[in-house]
Design a protein around this motif. Structure first.
Motif, mmCIF file in Angstrom:
data_model
loop_
_atom_site.group_PDB
_atom_site.id
_atom_site.type_symbol
_atom_site.label_atom_id
_atom_site.label_comp_id
_atom_site.label_asym_id
_atom_site.label_seq_id
_atom_site.Cartn_x
_atom_site.Cartn_y
_atom_site.Cartn_z
ATOM 1 N N LYS A 118 -5.252 -2.234 -9.428
ATOM 2 C CA LYS A 118 -4.353 -1.446 -8.580
ATOM 3 C C LYS A 118 -4.740 0.033 -8.511
ATOM 4 O O LYS A 118 -4.509 0.686 -7.484
ATOM 5 C CB LYS A 118 -2.918 -1.560 -9.112
ATOM 6 N N ASP A 119 -5.272 0.564 -9.578
ATOM 7 C CA ASP A 119 -5.447 2.012 -9.691
ATOM 8 C C ASP A 119 -6.861 2.506 -9.433
ATOM 9 O O ASP A 119 -7.083 3.722 -9.375
ATOM 10 C CB ASP A 119 -5.002 2.477 -11.085
ATOM 11 N N LEU A 121 -10.838 1.926 -7.328
ATOM 12 C CA LEU A 121 -11.701 1.298 -6.339
ATOM 13 C C LEU A 121 -13.104 1.190 -6.934
ATOM 14 O O LEU A 121 -13.728 2.218 -7.232
ATOM 15 C CB LEU A 121 -11.751 2.147 -5.062
ATOM 16 N N THR A 263 -7.698 4.819 -6.606
ATOM 17 C CA THR A 263 -7.234 4.160 -5.389
ATOM 18 C C THR A 263 -6.712 5.203 -4.402
ATOM 19 O O THR A 263 -6.009 6.139 -4.784
ATOM 20 C CB THR A 263 -6.119 3.158 -5.725
#
Length: 328
Positions: A118-119, A121, A263
């Motif tokens: 989620k946090d 890339l 992200t």
């Protein structure tokens, strides 16, 4: 009048939306116009730090801006990872992480500080270092099978040196015990150096260690390698079988380094960095520098790196939970 005000308000909202949609491409086009920080979760001098300095110098050549290594050790790498996860996603703060800090530390330390899915890339993998299963020379075992057989005997008191709970070295040990029913005593140390010291001194019988650390002792005849964690035999140890050849066909054990961004970072910036890294890591001089660290330089697309992380997560996270591995 009310309708007119409503129309004006709607127009302003529409304009704001258009400007927001344009902001990301404009930011990406201007990037970079100042130094970029590469946050590393370990102290200076280790493999991850060295990897950061190798790629940082080359990225600086390409993008004409400094790529500054910022060492933030502590809490299994979570201090560094959390700092990047909370950083402004503008391409000026990046995370050069490894297995533990990216995938496992929040679980092992029982802190939900971040979740890589989620946090972050994924941008690109950077390097891969295989793990070696080695024994003290006083130990008679010549194969993994002999080690496993001894560990299954009643009253076995074999001891394995681990550089810390939840490290890839420790997880490899837990995997073999889980798969074979063997058992040994795991002694956790604060890092590779004290674990290696006790292995050489005979206080423990064996360990799993990164090739970069283990190779000199193997070459000097101070330890004996039983297997390597790579998918293929290593040119440095051509006579040592892989763990797959030793009866574990689905097992590779390696530590990796990889670059990630918070992200929300514009995809154009992520792609520019990934393209640059793949170009850098294909260079023979760069590959030679990583080889001196016992590592293989290998870049990837963001999608490939994400899939690699997903596969590693699926392989090791259930084992961490089943074995109740914690940092406590």
């Amino acid at each position: 009048m009310t309708r007119s005000r409503f129309a004006i308000g709607a127009t302003r909202v529409a304009i704001a939306a258009v400007l927001a949609s344009l902001a990301s491409p404009l930011l990406a086009q201007a990037w970079p116009d100042k130094p970029i920080r590469v946050v590393v979760p370990y102290p200076p001098g280790g493999n991850v730090d060295s990897a950061g300095r190798i790629i940082g110098a080359k990225l600086q050549e390409i993008f004409k801006q400094p790529f500054l290594v910022d060492n933030k050790p502590g809490a299994g790498g979570m201090i560094a990872a959390e700092a990047v996860a909370k950083a402004k996603p503008d391409g000026y703060t990046l995370f050069l992480g490894a297995n533990g800090p990216i995938l496992f530390s929040p679980l092992i330390y029982k802190k939900n500080s971040y979740d890589w899915k989620k946090d972050f890339l994924p941008i690109s993998s950077v390097s891969f270092t295989p793990v070696v299963l080695q024994v003290n020379n006083a130990v008679p075992f010549k194969t993994v099978g002999e080690l496993i057989a001894a560990a299954k005997k009643p009253g076995s008191n074999l001891t394995m040196a681990s550089p810390g709970a939840g490290t890839q070295n420790h997880l490899a040990s837990e995997y073999l015990q889980h798969k074979t029913g063997a058992h040994w005593i795991t002694v956790h140390y604060k890092g590779n150096a004290p674990a290696t010291t006790d292995l050489l001194g005979g206080q423990v019988q064996f360990n799993f260690d990164q090739l970069s650390v283990a190779l000199p002792f193997i070459q000097q005849g101070k330890t004996r390698a039983l297997a390597v964690g790579s998918a293929k035999r290593l040119p440095q140890l051509p006579n040592v079988p892989t763990l797959q050849e030793s009866g574990f066909p689905d097992l590779t054990v390696e530590t990796f380094t990889g670059l990630l961004a918070p992200t929300g970072t514009p995809p154009e910036i992520v792609q520019k960095l990934s393209d640059a890294l793949r170009q850098i890591l294909a260079d023979k001089d760069v590959q030679a520098k990583f080889a001196t660290l016992g590592a293989e330089a290998r870049g990837s697309t963001p999608e490939q790196f994400k899939q690699y992380l997903t596969n590693e997560d699926k392989r090791w996270t259930p084992l961490i939970k089943q074995a109740n591995i914690t940092a406590e």
